[in-house]
Design an enzyme around this catalytic site. Structure first.
Site, mmCIF file in Angstrom:
data_model
loop_
_atom_site.group_PDB
_atom_site.id
_atom_site.type_symbol
_atom_site.label_atom_id
_atom_site.label_comp_id
_atom_site.label_asym_id
_atom_site.label_seq_id
_atom_site.Cartn_x
_atom_site.Cartn_y
_atom_site.Cartn_z
ATOM 1 N N LYS A 167 44.177 50.249 32.077
ATOM 2 C CA LYS A 167 42.931 50.543 31.376
ATOM 3 C C LYS A 167 42.382 51.850 31.954
ATOM 4 O O LYS A 167 42.452 52.063 33.177
ATOM 5 C CB LYS A 167 41.943 49.388 31.601
ATOM 6 C CG LYS A 167 40.616 49.533 30.866
ATOM 7 C CD LYS A 167 39.747 48.289 31.082
ATOM 8 C CE LYS A 167 38.433 48.381 30.319
ATOM 9 N NZ LYS A 167 37.586 47.179 30.500
ATOM 10 N N SER A 191 35.710 44.954 26.244
ATOM 11 C CA SER A 191 35.983 46.364 26.276
ATOM 12 C C SER A 191 37.446 46.745 26.484
ATOM 13 O O SER A 191 37.820 47.880 26.195
ATOM 14 C CB SER A 191 35.155 47.013 27.387
ATOM 15 O OG SER A 191 35.573 46.556 28.656
ATOM 16 N N SER A 241 35.276 41.044 29.043
ATOM 17 C CA SER A 241 36.051 42.206 28.578
ATOM 18 C C SER A 241 37.557 42.105 28.759
ATOM 19 O O SER A 241 38.290 42.939 28.246
ATOM 20 C CB SER A 241 35.568 43.475 29.285
ATOM 21 O OG SER A 241 34.404 43.957 28.665
#
Lengths: 95, 487
Positions: B79, B154, B178
């Site tokens: 990420k 997210s 997330s």
């Protein structure tokens, strides 16, 4: 609306955020909705409840006060917009 | 032979160990898929083509020397919230569009040390603030199961990349859901460990008392493999906790016999889509068949989770994001009139609308006259929520329920009203507030979209969550389903 334009402009200044003119209306409206939503917390039964400080009740770990990091200034300053002689440059603060 | 992109991390490891293929072959195949398929998804912000191939070649050489680490030559993606030395690290924001990290996050360092090869950095909601990946400066990610839908957020890029077989595993972070919400909406496994389990050093901070790093994979076994490498004490993170790391892979075979699973009645109230509820009930019945014992537990303060979170998280975010001042790193506005103008315009132009709303919410709840009513009250309610879990875990080993109220929603559907978006995390936020480990695993399909089963355990019970999921995956095949366009 629980917040007005003036309050939101004040919060924005405290947070060092410039809101564009066309952003203000939507920001006031959405922030008001968020504040109204979190207002329900007032109804929670919290008399004599100790506020939570850490999810596992851990305390801050300390370490000996000794230098552990090498000087990496030149490398770190490569991400800055303006530097000179190892210093960060900003608009003049004192005349 | 199964195509390389169809294989799990564990399958790839076995193939590498047996000499059936090389890491260079795996990485070439996946980079080719990313190049041809990612334009449909926008799951990547940065693809590391040449660097990944060079790392793969080095991994193959190390293996030939008999010097293979536990993840030697295995492909992963990070990420774009994890700092990676000399690689652009954007956190999904214009603010960091050109930020080249001068150092590695501990997670990045440990995975590289174990031999993992990084294919790229994945798209995400700006500063991890969002539940749909629509707040990213680099555009929304599309759900591989239906490109009109959000993959969640997210960590939407990480989840979409794994679901679309562009990578077998991804790192991710979870502040209110997330990791688990995007895992649920894309049919992948996502685990958020106990607060303090994985180092936050070099993981760009959103809400420091809630943020925790974890992984998204297709199987519990693969999650166990990665978590075992990532977990453990790190003196560079002052909130890291020194607690032994068990052998997560070794514990996967622990049987479910007698495992007490708590069901929360309110989880199945009106807010939950009926078809999702059925999928979750079917999964619970499956666990029961394997020997688990289901009992009802009560979390009386459940409804306060989301409002508590939307005081605590913005408060911490307003403080953490004060470091972005246009001076030392990050976006800087052109031609500032004075220092105040430099700060205000750099931040006003560098941050997107949702991030600014959260900074302002946090500033408001911490400001003079409002602190007691909002921030202090929220920290008290947070204590009540944690006590609810403590009481429940006196009677059960795990709590199980739905991860999200509905399957993936359409892009654009929830962008008008922040509260509707926030309520998507209603089942996941409690684990963050109480610092508990939690996991989402695929457990069904509704109208062609995946549904997630959510498991929460007491502190340090990651092994139990992974073992229960692994046992479930022995009897079910939901984790093997692949979106048609990405098989």
């Amino acid at each position: 609306m629980s917040l007005d334009n003036e309050q939101v402009q004040h919060i924005a200044l405290l947070a060092r955020l410039r809101l564009a003119d066309d952003e203000l209306g939507e920001t006031v409206e959405k922030l008001s909705r968020i504040v109204d939503f979190v207002d329900q917390l007032a109804a929670a039964p919290t008399d004599d409840v100790v506020p939570m400080a850490h999810p596992l009740n851990a305390v801050q770990r300390l370490r000996p006060d000794a230098v552990t990091e090498p000087d990496d200034r030149d490398h770190l300053q490569q991400n800055a917009a303006a530097v000179s002689d190892g210093l960060y440059l900003v608009p003049k603060v004192i005349e | 032979m199964t195509a390389l992109h169809e294989m799990t991390l564990s399958g790839l490891k076995a193939g590498l160990d047996a000499g059936e293929f090389t890491s260079v072959e795996i990485v070439s195949a996946l980079l080719g898929r990313i190049e041809s398929l990612d334009p449909q998804l926008n799951a990547f912000i940065t693809v590391l083509g040449e660097a990944a191939l060079a790392d793969a070649a080095r991994a193959d050489e190390a293996r030939a020397r008999g010097d293979a680490g536990p993840l030697c030559g295995l492909p992963i993606v990070h990420k774009d919230i994890f700092c990676m030395r000399d690689v652009r690290t954007t956190c999904g924001s214009r603010m960091l569009e050109n930020f080249v990290s001068p150092y590695d996050a501990t997670v990045v360092e440990r995975l590289a040390g174990a031999g993992a090869v990084v294919l790229g950095k994945t798209n995400m909601d700006e500063f991890a603030m969002g539940s749909s990946n629509e707040t990213s400066w680099f555009g929304p990610v599309k759900n591989p199961w239906d490109p009109a839908c959000s993959p969640g957020g997210s960590s939407g890029g990480s989840a979409a990349a794994v679901a679309a077989r562009l990578a077998p595993a991804a790192t991710a972070t979870d502040t209110g859901g997330s990791i688990r919400q995007p895992a649920a909406l894309t049919g992948t496994v996502g685990i958020k460990p106990t607060y303090g389990r994985v180092s936050r050093y070099g993981m760009i901070a959103f809400a420091s008392s809630l943020d925790q790093a974890g992984v998204i994979t297709r199987t519990a076994e693969d999650s166990a493999r990665l978590l075992g490498v990532m977990a453990g004490f790190d003196e560079r993170d002052s909130t890291s906790i020194d607690h032994p790391v068990p052998d997560y892979v070794g514990e996967l075979d622990v049987a479910l016999d007698g495992l007490r699973i708590g069901i929360v009645r309110q989880h199945f109230d009106a807010g939950l889509d009926a078809s999702c509820a059925q999928a979750v009930r079917d999964a619970l019945a499956e666990l029961e068949k394997r020997g688990a014992v289901l009992t009802e537990v009560d979390l009386p303060n459940l409804d306060y989770c989301v409002p508590t979170y939307y005081v605590v998280a913005p408060a911490e975010c307003s403080s953490n994001l004060s470091r972005f001042d246009g001076v030392r790193f990050g976006y800087r506005a052109k031609d500032p009139e004075d220092l105040l103008d430099l700060y205000c315009r750099s931040r006003g132009e560098g941050f997107g609308a949702e991030v600014k709303r959260r900074i302002m919410t946090g500033t408001y709840v911490l400001s003079a006259g409002y602190y007691d009513a909002y921030y202090l009250q929220a920290q008290k309610v947070r204590q009540l929520i944690s006590e609810d879990f403590r009481r429940a875990f006196a009677d059960v080993d795990l709590i199980a329920g739905p991860t999200t109220p509905t399957p993936a929603f359409r892009l654009g559907d929830k962008t008008d009203d922040p509260i509707t978006m926030y309520l998507n995390d209603i089942y996941t936020i409690g684990a963050n507030l109480a610092g508990l480990p939690a996991l989402s695993a695929p457990c069904g399909m509704v109208d062609g979209l995946p549904v997630g089963l959510h498991l929460v355990g007491p502190h340090w019970s990651e092994g139990r969550l992974l073992a229960a999921t692994h046992q479930y995956q022995q009897d079910t095949a939901w984790h093997e389903a692949a979106p048609e366009a990405f098989r």
